[in-house]
Design a protein around this motif. Structure first.
Motif, short mmCIF file in Angstrom:
data_model
loop_
_atom_site.label_atom_id
_atom_site.label_comp_id
_atom_site.label_asym_id
_atom_site.label_seq_id
_atom_site.Cartn_x
_atom_site.Cartn_y
_atom_site.Cartn_z
N ALA A 141 39.54 38.75 39.62
CA ALA A 141 39.35 37.91 38.44
C ALA A 141 38.83 36.53 38.85
N GLN A 142 39.32 36.05 39.96
CA GLN A 142 38.91 34.76 40.52
C GLN A 142 39.28 34.78 41.98
N GLY A 143 39.17 33.66 42.63
CA GLY A 143 39.56 33.62 44.02
C GLY A 143 38.50 33.00 44.89
N TYR B 299 34.53 38.61 47.36
CA TYR B 299 35.68 37.73 47.25
C TYR B 299 36.75 38.18 48.23
N VAL B 300 37.45 37.21 48.79
CA VAL B 300 38.55 37.52 49.70
C VAL B 300 39.64 38.23 48.90
N TYR B 301 40.07 39.36 49.42
CA TYR B 301 41.11 40.16 48.75
C TYR B 301 42.43 39.42 48.80
N GLN B 302 43.04 39.26 47.61
CA GLN B 302 44.30 38.53 47.52
C GLN B 302 45.40 39.37 46.89
N VAL C 67 36.31 42.06 48.84
CA VAL C 67 36.06 43.09 47.83
C VAL C 67 34.95 42.62 46.90
N PRO C 68 34.25 43.57 46.27
CA PRO C 68 33.09 43.20 45.47
C PRO C 68 33.41 42.85 44.02
N ARG C 69 32.53 42.03 43.47
CA ARG C 69 32.45 41.82 42.03
C ARG C 69 30.99 42.09 41.68
N ALA C 70 30.78 42.96 40.71
CA ALA C 70 29.42 43.38 40.34
C ALA C 70 28.93 42.59 39.14
N GLY D 150 45.63 40.17 41.67
CA GLY D 150 44.47 39.35 41.35
C GLY D 150 43.28 40.13 40.82
N LEU D 151 43.47 41.44 40.55
CA LEU D 151 42.38 42.29 40.10
C LEU D 151 42.46 42.57 38.61
N VAL D 152 41.30 42.66 37.99
CA VAL D 152 41.21 43.04 36.57
C VAL D 152 40.09 44.07 36.43
N LYS D 153 40.14 44.84 35.36
CA LYS D 153 39.07 45.80 35.10
C LYS D 153 37.98 45.11 34.28
#
Length: 186
Positions: free
Chosen positions: A108-110, A89-92, A76-79, A96-99
């Motif tokens: 958020a990390q990973g 980032y590998v989806y976990q 999944v992306p981080r912009a 593990g997601l934040v806005k």
């Protein structure tokens, strides 16, 4: 029509969609997606939906892939809004997601993914019959897709417009676009 004109019309079309319609259309998109050949796919980039912009619910795709193709790595992306670049980032999982500051879900990390990407699911507002898309105008996906050899698949709730009149050399053409009723191939 120009991208700006199409963006305005498509944004209004989405504005009037109910939550039930979004979920129904998302399920129809998933049904079309599930008919694709995944035999050579090892890694899939899946955009995470911006619910405020009434985007397709791609968590349905992630869940379906996890059950039916557990060997496929989902990223999944981080912009980065300073550089307008995407990192993967590998989806976990949802936990593990934040806005971010723009209300976009991201990891958020990973584990950073820097390897091959076999298939990319791309967000969009609209597309034309040649396979060009209209996004939100920031160019994140055009930059991301310019330097990788991957299958590019758009997800759109609506049928294509005839032609985007102001396509430029930085716009990346899709391989496929999935709508609730049809898969368009370019």
């Amino acid at each position: 029509m120009t991208k700006a004109e199409i963006r305005k019309v498509a944004t209004m079309q989405r504005k009037w969609l109910s939550e039930d319609q979004i979920e129904d259309y998302s399920l129809q998109l998933l049904r079309q997606f599930s008919l694709l050949d995944f035999s050579s796919v090892r890694t899939i980039h899946v955009f995470l939906p911006i619910t405020e912009k009434k985007e397709p619910n791609t968590f349905l795709f992630i869940d379906w892939l996890s059950v039916n193709y557990p060997e496929i790595k989902i990223i999944v992306p981080r912009a980065d809004f300073d550089t307008a670049l995407i990192t993967n980032y590998v989806y976990q999982g949802k936990d593990g997601l934040v806005k971010n500051l723009y209300n976009i879900l991201e990891p958020a990390q990973g584990e950073l993914h820097t390897g091959e990407v076999d298939l990319v699911l791309i967000p969009m507002l609209a597309f034309d019959l040649r396979g060009y898309r209209v996004g939100y105008g920031k160019g994140f996906y055009d930059r991301f897709l310019q330097n990788i050899a991957t299958k590019k698949i758009g997800l759109c709730f609506f049928d294509p417009v005839e032609q985007i009149s102001d396509v430029n050399e930085h716009d990346v053409c899709l391989n496929l676009c999935i709508t609730p009723n049809k898969v368009y191939s370019f």
